[in-house]
Design a protein around this motif. Structure first.
Motif, PDB file in Angstrom:
ATOM      1  N   GLY A  67       0.767  -1.367  -0.372  1.00  4.14           N
ATOM      2  CA  GLY A  67      -0.174   0.236  -0.147  1.00  4.14           C
ATOM      3  C   GLY A  67       1.050   1.384   0.112  1.00  4.14           C
ATOM      4  N   ALA A  68       0.348   2.466  -0.378  1.00  2.79           N
ATOM      5  CA  ALA A  68       0.558   3.503  -0.669  1.00  2.79           C
ATOM      6  C   ALA A  68       0.921   4.118   0.642  1.00  2.79           C
ATOM      7  CB  ALA A  68      -0.269   4.687  -1.266  1.00  2.79           C
ATOM      8  N   GLU A  69       0.513   4.082   1.554  1.00  2.00           N
ATOM      9  CA  GLU A  69       1.144   4.482   3.238  1.00  2.00           C
ATOM     10  C   GLU A  69       1.966   3.585   3.633  1.00  2.00           C
ATOM     11  OE1 GLU A  69      -1.784   0.343   3.817  1.00  2.00           O
ATOM     12  OE2 GLU A  69      -1.552   2.107   2.402  1.00  2.00           O
ATOM     13  N   HIS A  70       2.542   2.901   2.664  1.00  2.00           N
ATOM     14  CA  HIS A  70       3.984   2.066   3.243  1.00  2.00           C
ATOM     15  C   HIS A  70       5.386   2.247   2.398  1.00  2.00           C
ATOM     16  CE1 HIS A  70       1.070  -0.748   5.263  1.00  2.00           C
ATOM     17  NE2 HIS A  70       0.925  -0.904   5.705  1.00  2.00           N
ATOM     18  N   ALA A  71       5.219   3.434   1.021  1.00  2.00           N
ATOM     19  CA  ALA A  71       5.873   3.477   0.377  1.00  2.00           C
ATOM     20  C   ALA A  71       6.947   4.814   0.794  1.00  2.00           C
ATOM     21  CB  ALA A  71       5.482   3.755  -0.890  1.00  2.00           C
ATOM     22  N   THR A  72       7.926   4.024   1.026  1.00  2.00           N
ATOM     23  CA  THR A  72       9.058   5.823   0.669  1.00  2.00           C
ATOM     24  C   THR A  72       9.771   5.600  -1.134  1.00  2.00           C
ATOM     25  OG1 THR A  72       9.205   4.661   3.312  1.00  2.00           O
ATOM     26  CG2 THR A  72      11.363   6.866   1.813  1.00  2.00           C
ATOM     27  N   ARG A  73       9.136   6.697  -1.453  1.00  2.00           N
ATOM     28  CA  ARG A  73      10.224   7.106  -2.790  1.00  2.00           C
ATOM     29  C   ARG A  73      10.802   8.587  -2.176  1.00  2.00           C
ATOM     30  NH1 ARG A  73       7.370   4.691  -6.832  1.00  2.00           N
ATOM     31  NH2 ARG A  73       5.448   4.080  -6.499  1.00  2.00           N
ATOM     32  N   LEU A  96      10.737  -0.149   1.205  1.00  2.00           N
ATOM     33  CA  LEU A  96       9.584  -0.922   2.308  1.00  2.00           C
ATOM     34  C   LEU A  96      10.522  -0.605   3.375  1.00  2.00           C
ATOM     35  CD1 LEU A  96       6.868  -1.633   3.867  1.00  2.00           C
ATOM     36  CD2 LEU A  96       7.680  -4.002   3.193  1.00  2.00           C
ATOM     37  N   PHE A  97       9.974   0.124   4.940  1.00  2.00           N
ATOM     38  CA  PHE A  97      11.272   0.249   5.958  1.00  2.00           C
ATOM     39  C   PHE A  97      10.458  -0.546   6.824  1.00  2.00           C
ATOM     40  CE2 PHE A  97      12.998   3.784   3.645  1.00  2.00           C
ATOM     41  CZ  PHE A  97      14.306   3.015   4.021  1.00  2.00           C
ATOM     42  N   ILE A  98      10.551  -1.778   7.013  1.00  2.00           N
ATOM     43  CA  ILE A  98       9.781  -2.737   7.989  1.00  2.00           C
ATOM     44  C   ILE A  98      10.618  -3.492   8.106  1.00  2.00           C
ATOM     45  CG2 ILE A  98       9.519  -4.746   6.268  1.00  2.00           C
ATOM     46  CD1 ILE A  98       6.435  -5.311   6.946  1.00  2.00           C
ATOM     47  N   ASP A  99       9.665  -3.467  10.528  1.00  2.00           N
ATOM     48  CA  ASP A  99       9.957  -4.176  11.730  1.00  2.00           C
ATOM     49  C   ASP A  99      10.448  -5.729  10.977  1.00  2.00           C
ATOM     50  OD1 ASP A  99      10.808  -5.314  13.883  1.00  2.00           O
ATOM     51  OD2 ASP A  99       9.334  -3.622  14.669  1.00  2.00           O
ATOM     52  N   MET A 100      11.561  -5.944  11.653  1.00  2.00           N
ATOM     53  CA  MET A 100      11.534  -8.129  11.152  1.00  2.00           C
ATOM     54  C   MET A 100      10.519  -8.514  12.365  1.00  2.00           C
ATOM     55  SD  MET A 100      13.285  -8.907   8.494  1.00  2.00           S
ATOM     56  CE  MET A 100      12.373  -7.042   8.024  1.00  2.00           C
ATOM     57  N   ARG A 180       5.445  13.101   4.303  1.00  2.00           N
ATOM     58  CA  ARG A 180       5.947  12.366   3.206  1.00  2.00           C
ATOM     59  C   ARG A 180       6.708  10.903   3.351  1.00  2.00           C
ATOM     60  NH1 ARG A 180       6.345  14.123  -2.984  1.00  2.00           N
ATOM     61  NH2 ARG A 180       7.444  15.537  -1.692  1.00  2.00           N
ATOM     62  N   LEU A 181       6.509   9.840   3.792  1.00  2.00           N
ATOM     63  CA  LEU A 181       7.796   8.778   4.254  1.00  2.00           C
ATOM     64  C   LEU A 181       8.884   8.981   3.332  1.00  2.00           C
ATOM     65  CD1 LEU A 181       6.052   5.300   4.574  1.00  2.00           C
ATOM     66  CD2 LEU A 181       5.803   7.490   5.512  1.00  2.00           C
ATOM     67  N   GLU A 182      10.111   9.469   4.008  1.00  2.00           N
ATOM     68  CA  GLU A 182      11.817  10.078   3.712  1.00  2.00           C
ATOM     69  C   GLU A 182      12.435   8.555   4.243  1.00  2.00           C
ATOM     70  OE1 GLU A 182      12.427  13.413   3.545  1.00  2.00           O
ATOM     71  OE2 GLU A 182      10.961  14.745   2.877  1.00  2.00           O
ATOM     72  N   PHE A 183      13.582   8.922   3.632  1.00  2.00           N
ATOM     73  CA  PHE A 183      14.545   8.078   4.370  1.00  2.00           C
ATOM     74  C   PHE A 183      15.691   8.928   4.273  1.00  2.00           C
ATOM     75  CE2 PHE A 183      18.533   5.486   3.590  1.00  2.00           C
ATOM     76  CZ  PHE A 183      18.988   5.005   4.294  1.00  2.00           C
TER      77      PHE A 183
END
Length: 409
Positions: A67-73, A96-100, A180-183
Motif C-alpha cells: 500500500g501507498a501508506e508504506h511507500a518510501t519514495r 519498504l522500511f519494516i520491522d522484522m 511524506r515518508l522519507e529516508f
C-alpha cells in the motif's frame, strides 16, 4: 525427492524455504522461536527492502505491504560541511522500511499455512551435523549457536579485521514524522552517520533512527550505553547526538518527550564485515551451505544486508531446484559452483559497503556535489542504492564517476 533442511527463519532462510516450497521440494525449516515469540522479542535490526527485494516477495506471494501508506519514495541526503551539502532524490519505485518483528512472523506463517514443515529447535554445530543423516542438503541461515564456526573467514574477501562503526538502532517517540515518508541520510564527517526513516512496526508506522558511529568520534558514546541502566540519561544522550549531528531530524524533535520508544525497541553493538566460506563438509558426503549474514556479513551503512540475503536465497533456490530436477547429488562440486555464483552476484554490494565505511575519496565527494546541482543525478544516485552492481561500478574509480556525472549533466 531430495529433502532440504533450512536452519534459521530470517530473511535468507524464509525466502529460500518459500521458493523451494513453490518448486515442490520437501523442505524442513528449523527455527528456535515461534511467530509469536518473534513478535514479542527485541528489535533485531532496522531493515529497508529495496524494489528488487519487493519484486521477489511478489513472485513468492508474500507481498503483504504494497500500500501507498508504506511507500518510501524520497531519499534526502545532507553532509555537514561549510556550507552544508545536500540533495533530495526521488525513487521510481518505493522502498519498504519494516520491522522484522512484523515481517518474519508473517512469512513463517505463510510457509506453514502452505504445508511447510516447521520444527522448533535450537541447533548448534553438532545439531547441524546430525541433520545430515536425514536430509540431502542442509542450509544454515543463522549465525546463532556458534554455527559461524563451521564456515571459516575468507581473508582475501574480508578487508576489515574488526568493526568499522559502533551502532545504535531504535524506534523513537517525540519525533514528528515528515508529511511524506522519507529516508534521511545525514553524514557528520569524523563522527559517523545518522539515518532516519519511518518504520512499519507492530503498532503502525513510527520514526526510527540508525546511528553509525565512527570509533572515537562524538557519536560513539550512545552506542556503548544501556537504556535499562538509566532511561532518562540514555534519552538525553540520544537527543544530544541528534541535535548536534542530524539537523534534518532535530528540527522536528519534541525535546520534552523524545527518546527510545521502549526497552525492547532499540539495540546497540557492532558488526565486523566479513565473508565466510559458503559451504562446509558434514561427513558422509553431505554438506552444509551458509546463506545470508552467515555467509556475508554487511555493515548496515548501505542497507544491503537483508536485500542481499533475499538475492542469495533466490539464486540458491534456483540452483537447488535445478539440481533436484536433474536427479543430481548436492556434492562438493555443486556447493563450490554455488559459492562462485553467489560471490559473483554479491561482490558488488560487499565491495561497495566495505568502501563506504572508509573516508570518502574525492571522486565520491564530487558526485555528491554534482547531485546537489542536478536533479536527474540526485534521482539516479538515490535509485542506485537498490542496485549495488550499478552503484559500485560508478563509485569504484574516479573515471567511472566522472562518466556518470557527465551523463547526467
Amino acid at each position: 525427492m531430495p529433502t532440504i533442511a533450512i536452519v534459521g527463519a530470517g530473511m535468507a532462510g524464509l525466502h529460500l524455504a518459500l521458493h523451494l516450497q513453490k518448486e515442490g521440494l520437501d523442505v524442513h525449516l528449523y527455527e528456535e522461536r515461534t511467530p509469536d515469540e518473534i513478535r514479542a522479542g527485541r528489535l533485531p535490526s532496522t531493515v529497508a527492502l529495496s524494489p528488487p527485494t519487493r519484486a521477489r516477495q511478489r513472485a513468492l506471494g508474500v507481498a503483504h505491504w504494497e500500500g501507498a501508506e508504506h511507500a518510501t519514495r524520497i531519499v534526502r541526503l545532507r553532509v555537514a560541511a561549510d556550507p552544508p551539502l545536500g540533495f533530495v532524490g526521488h525513487l521510481p519505485d518505493h522502498a519498504l522500511f519494516i520491522d522484522m518483528r512484523v515481517y518474519l512472523p508473517r512469512l513463517l506463517e505463510d510457509f506453514a499455512a502452505r504445508g511447510g514443515r516447521v520444527v522448533k529447535a535450537s541447533l548448534d554445530a553438532a545439531g547441524i551435523r546430525d541433520l545430515a543423516a536425514g536430509h540431502d542438503l542442509v542450509v544454515a541461515a543463522t549465525g546463532r549457536a556458534g554455527l559461524s564456526d563451521l564456515f571459516p573467514r575468507v581473508p582475501e574477501r574480508s578487508p576489515h579485521a574488526g568493526p568499522q562503526r559502533r551502532l545504535f538502532a531504535g524506534i523513537v517517540r517525540g519525533l514528528r514524522m515528515p508529511e511524506r515518508l522519507e529516508f534521511m541520510f545525514q553524514l557528520s564527517p569524523g563522527h559517523g552517520e545518522i539515518f532516519e526513516n519511518q518504520y512499519l512496526t507492530l503498532g503502525g508506522v513510527a520514526p526510527s533512527l540508525l546511528i553509525e558511529a565512527i570509533p572515537g568520534g562524538a557519536l560513539e558514546p550512545i552506542t556503548r550505553m544501556r537504556y535499562e541502566d538509566d532511561p532518562a540519561r540514555f534519552d538525553a544522550a540520544l537527543l544530544d547526538a541528534v541535535l548536534a549531528h542530524a539537523p534534518l531530524t532535530a528540527e522536528r524533535v519534541d525535546r520534552a518527550s523524545f527518546g527510545v520508544a521502549s526497552p525492547r525497541d532499540y539495540l546497540t553493538g557492532a558488526v565486523t564485515p566479513l565473508v565466510r566460506r559458503a559451504y562446509a563438509p558434514l561427513g558422509g558426503g553431505r554438506f552444509a551451505l551458509a546463506l545470508g549474514d552467515l555467509h556475508i556479513t554487511h555493515d548496515p551503512i548501505t542497507g544491503q544486508g537483508a536485500n542481499m540475503a533475499t538475492l542469495a536465497a533466490w539464486l540458491a533456490a534456483e540452483r537447488i531446484a535445478g539440481q533436484a530436477a536433474a536427479g543430481a547429488a548436492f556434492d562438493e562440486a555443486f556447493c563450490a559452483d554455488l559459492e562462485d555464483r553467489l560471490w559473483e552476484a554479491l561482490r558488488p554490494a560487499t565491495d561497495w559497503t566495505n568502501a563506504f565505511l572508509l573516508p570518502p575519496p574525492d571522486h565520491a565527494l564530487a558526485l555528491l556535489a554534482a547531485a546537489s546541482r542536478s536533479q536527474p543525478l540526485a534521482d539516479a544516485f538515490a535509485t542506485n542504492f537498490s542496485y549495488p552492481d550499478r552503484q559500485w561500478a560508478i563509485l569504484s574509480s574516479p573515471e567511472a564517476t566522472a562518466r556518470f556525472i557527465a551523463s547526467h549533466a
